[in-house]
Design a protein around this motif. Structure first.
Motif, PDB file in Angstrom:
ATOM      1  N   PRO A  32      39.970  63.814 -22.015  1.00 19.09           N
ATOM      2  CA  PRO A  32      38.782  63.876 -21.800  1.00 19.09           C
ATOM      3  C   PRO A  32      38.316  64.595 -20.324  1.00 19.09           C
ATOM      4  O   PRO A  32      37.053  64.686 -20.209  1.00 19.09           O
ATOM      5  CB  PRO A  32      38.344  62.637 -21.780  1.00 19.09           C
ATOM      6  N   GLY A  33      39.365  64.991 -19.667  1.00 18.70           N
ATOM      7  CA  GLY A  33      39.076  65.750 -18.439  1.00 18.70           C
ATOM      8  C   GLY A  33      38.682  67.173 -18.417  1.00 18.70           C
ATOM      9  O   GLY A  33      38.664  67.805 -19.555  1.00 18.70           O
ATOM     10  N   TYR A  34      38.443  67.647 -17.354  1.00 19.75           N
ATOM     11  CA  TYR A  34      38.169  69.005 -17.232  1.00 19.75           C
ATOM     12  C   TYR A  34      39.123  69.886 -17.542  1.00 19.75           C
ATOM     13  O   TYR A  34      40.337  69.598 -17.092  1.00 19.75           O
ATOM     14  CB  TYR A  34      37.617  69.372 -15.918  1.00 19.75           C
TER      15      TYR A  34
ATOM     16  N   GLU B 201      41.069  67.600 -27.115  1.00 18.71           N
ATOM     17  CA  GLU B 201      40.448  67.580 -25.584  1.00 18.71           C
ATOM     18  C   GLU B 201      38.816  67.469 -26.173  1.00 18.71           C
ATOM     19  O   GLU B 201      38.171  68.190 -26.740  1.00 18.71           O
ATOM     20  CB  GLU B 201      40.298  68.895 -25.143  1.00 18.71           C
ATOM     21  N   THR B 202      38.159  66.422 -25.638  1.00 18.95           N
ATOM     22  CA  THR B 202      36.982  65.862 -25.955  1.00 18.95           C
ATOM     23  C   THR B 202      36.369  64.851 -25.100  1.00 18.95           C
ATOM     24  O   THR B 202      37.158  64.194 -24.464  1.00 18.95           O
ATOM     25  CB  THR B 202      36.970  65.422 -27.370  1.00 18.95           C
ATOM     26  N   THR B 203      34.917  65.043 -24.940  1.00 18.65           N
ATOM     27  CA  THR B 203      34.443  63.856 -24.166  1.00 18.65           C
ATOM     28  C   THR B 203      33.725  62.997 -24.769  1.00 18.65           C
ATOM     29  O   THR B 203      33.130  61.858 -24.456  1.00 18.65           O
ATOM     30  CB  THR B 203      33.300  64.489 -23.325  1.00 18.65           C
ATOM     31  N   ASP B 204      33.762  63.001 -26.176  1.00 19.88           N
ATOM     32  CA  ASP B 204      33.247  62.073 -27.090  1.00 19.88           C
ATOM     33  C   ASP B 204      34.344  61.060 -27.566  1.00 19.88           C
ATOM     34  O   ASP B 204      34.874  60.861 -28.722  1.00 19.88           O
ATOM     35  CB  ASP B 204      32.738  62.937 -28.368  1.00 19.88           C
ATOM     36  N   LEU B 205      34.469  60.056 -26.556  1.00 22.55           N
ATOM     37  CA  LEU B 205      35.690  59.319 -26.673  1.00 22.55           C
ATOM     38  C   LEU B 205      35.090  58.211 -27.862  1.00 22.55           C
ATOM     39  O   LEU B 205      36.227  57.588 -28.630  1.00 22.55           O
ATOM     40  CB  LEU B 205      35.802  58.420 -25.465  1.00 22.55           C
ATOM     41  N   ALA B 206      34.012  57.667 -27.897  1.00 20.51           N
ATOM     42  CA  ALA B 206      33.487  56.631 -28.908  1.00 20.51           C
ATOM     43  C   ALA B 206      34.000  57.166 -30.421  1.00 20.51           C
ATOM     44  O   ALA B 206      34.685  56.454 -31.299  1.00 20.51           O
ATOM     45  CB  ALA B 206      32.113  56.343 -28.674  1.00 20.51           C
ATOM     46  N   ALA B 207      33.448  58.581 -30.759  1.00 19.19           N
ATOM     47  CA  ALA B 207      33.574  58.978 -32.039  1.00 19.19           C
ATOM     48  C   ALA B 207      35.337  59.357 -32.288  1.00 19.19           C
ATOM     49  O   ALA B 207      35.874  58.771 -33.386  1.00 19.19           O
ATOM     50  CB  ALA B 207      33.105  60.341 -32.268  1.00 19.19           C
TER      51      ALA B 207
ATOM     52  N   GLU C 143      27.480  65.439 -17.430  1.00 14.54           N
ATOM     53  CA  GLU C 143      26.655  65.646 -18.670  1.00 14.54           C
ATOM     54  C   GLU C 143      25.078  64.990 -18.696  1.00 14.54           C
ATOM     55  O   GLU C 143      24.282  65.457 -19.436  1.00 14.54           O
ATOM     56  CB  GLU C 143      27.678  65.409 -19.984  1.00 14.54           C
ATOM     57  N   VAL C 144      25.331  63.810 -18.270  1.00 16.06           N
ATOM     58  CA  VAL C 144      23.921  62.996 -18.459  1.00 16.06           C
ATOM     59  C   VAL C 144      23.003  63.394 -17.171  1.00 16.06           C
ATOM     60  O   VAL C 144      21.727  62.861 -17.291  1.00 16.06           O
ATOM     61  CB  VAL C 144      24.305  61.443 -18.259  1.00 16.06           C
ATOM     62  N   GLY C 145      23.524  64.312 -16.249  1.00 15.23           N
ATOM     63  CA  GLY C 145      22.386  64.620 -14.982  1.00 15.23           C
ATOM     64  C   GLY C 145      22.516  63.545 -13.809  1.00 15.23           C
ATOM     65  O   GLY C 145      21.641  63.710 -12.974  1.00 15.23           O
TER      66      GLY C 145
ATOM     67  N   LEU D 140      40.466  57.681 -18.056  1.00 12.96           N
ATOM     68  CA  LEU D 140      38.866  57.437 -18.130  1.00 12.96           C
ATOM     69  C   LEU D 140      38.197  57.955 -16.895  1.00 12.96           C
ATOM     70  O   LEU D 140      36.976  58.080 -16.818  1.00 12.96           O
ATOM     71  CB  LEU D 140      38.753  55.800 -18.140  1.00 12.96           C
ATOM     72  N   GLY D 141      39.105  57.994 -15.545  1.00 11.37           N
ATOM     73  CA  GLY D 141      38.454  58.624 -14.473  1.00 11.37           C
ATOM     74  C   GLY D 141      37.838  59.948 -14.729  1.00 11.37           C
ATOM     75  O   GLY D 141      36.670  60.313 -14.320  1.00 11.37           O
ATOM     76  N   THR D 142      38.557  61.026 -15.292  1.00 10.92           N
ATOM     77  CA  THR D 142      38.161  62.062 -15.391  1.00 10.92           C
ATOM     78  C   THR D 142      36.952  62.168 -16.281  1.00 10.92           C
ATOM     79  O   THR D 142      36.144  63.130 -16.425  1.00 10.92           O
ATOM     80  CB  THR D 142      39.247  63.300 -15.832  1.00 10.92           C
ATOM     81  N   TRP D 143      37.146  61.322 -17.319  1.00 11.64           N
ATOM     82  CA  TRP D 143      35.888  61.064 -18.508  1.00 11.64           C
ATOM     83  C   TRP D 143      34.695  60.789 -17.617  1.00 11.64           C
ATOM     84  O   TRP D 143      33.754  61.490 -18.041  1.00 11.64           O
ATOM     85  CB  TRP D 143      36.384  60.138 -19.552  1.00 11.64           C
TER      86      TRP D 143
END
Length: 206
Positions: A58-60, A88-94, A118-120, A108-111
């Motif tokens: 989930p990282g860069y 490679e994804t940031t949608d860990l829940a799905a 993403e949330v500003g 989880l740190g890079t996520w």
């Protein structure tokens, strides 16, 4: 049979198939550690018993603008067995909810760093706190209900100096709180220090 009971029956059947496939000894494991502590290697060893593993990154992504980060990613990729699939994804829940194979999330740190962007959060965009809470709670709910063996790697951020910047302190606080929540719903929590593993809790084995 109503649509609700049909969906429930379908979910129970999926859970039953996974239980038959992986047995009753699978669990949720959180592996903590500092930078270069050996936490990723340890997490990978924990998953070696499984014939198929989905590696969740989930990282860069690698970038020509940051050759050092690209080299780290290449090093991790070279260690993965050929029978592992990388997502490679940031949608860990799905990703956790629809998993049908053991998962290794690194990390989880890079996520958290990406989600904060993403949330500003870095720009303090209006409503970022609510958006952050929704993303974190969504992942935590998926973690609790996971039906496959799953290992999550995360940075232990509470043992260093207080970050000098507001963004650094925000990252530390959010990740520290997330680690606490994930640990509370894990079967095993393991801390890696200088390549040595300290088992903080142990309720189930992978």
């Amino acid at each position: 049979m109503t649509k609700l009971t049909q969906r429930l029956a379908g979910s129970l059947e999926v859970a039953a198939r996974l239980l038959r496939r992986y047995g009753s000894d699978h669990g949720k494991v959180l592996v903590l550690g500092g930078v270069r502590s050996g936490k990723s290697r340890h997490a990978e060893r924990l998953m070696n018993r499984h014939p198929e593993v989905v590696y969740v990154a989930p990282g860069y992504p690698a970038s020509e603008d940051d050759p050092e980060w690209a080299a780290r990613i290449a090093q991790h990729q070279a260690r993965r067995p050929a029978n592992w699939r990388t997502v490679e994804t940031t949608d860990l829940a799905a990703t956790v909810r629809k998993a049908s194979r053991p998962l290794l999330i690194d990390c989880l740190g890079t996520w958290v760093s990406r989600v904060l962007g993403e949330v500003g959060a870095w720009e303090q965009t209006a409503g970022w706190e609510l958006r952050l809470d929704e993303r974190l709670e969504d992942f935590l709910a998926a973690w609790v209900s996971a039906h496959v063996p799953i290992v999550a790697v995360s940075n232990e951020v509470g043992m260093g100096v207080v970050p000098a910047t507001v963004s650094g302190r925000l990252f530390r606080d959010v990740l520290g709180a997330l680690n606490n929540r994930v640990a509370a719903d894990s079967d095993s929590v393991q801390l890696v220090v200088a390549g040595r593993v300290l088992r903080l809790t142990e309720r189930a084995l992978l």
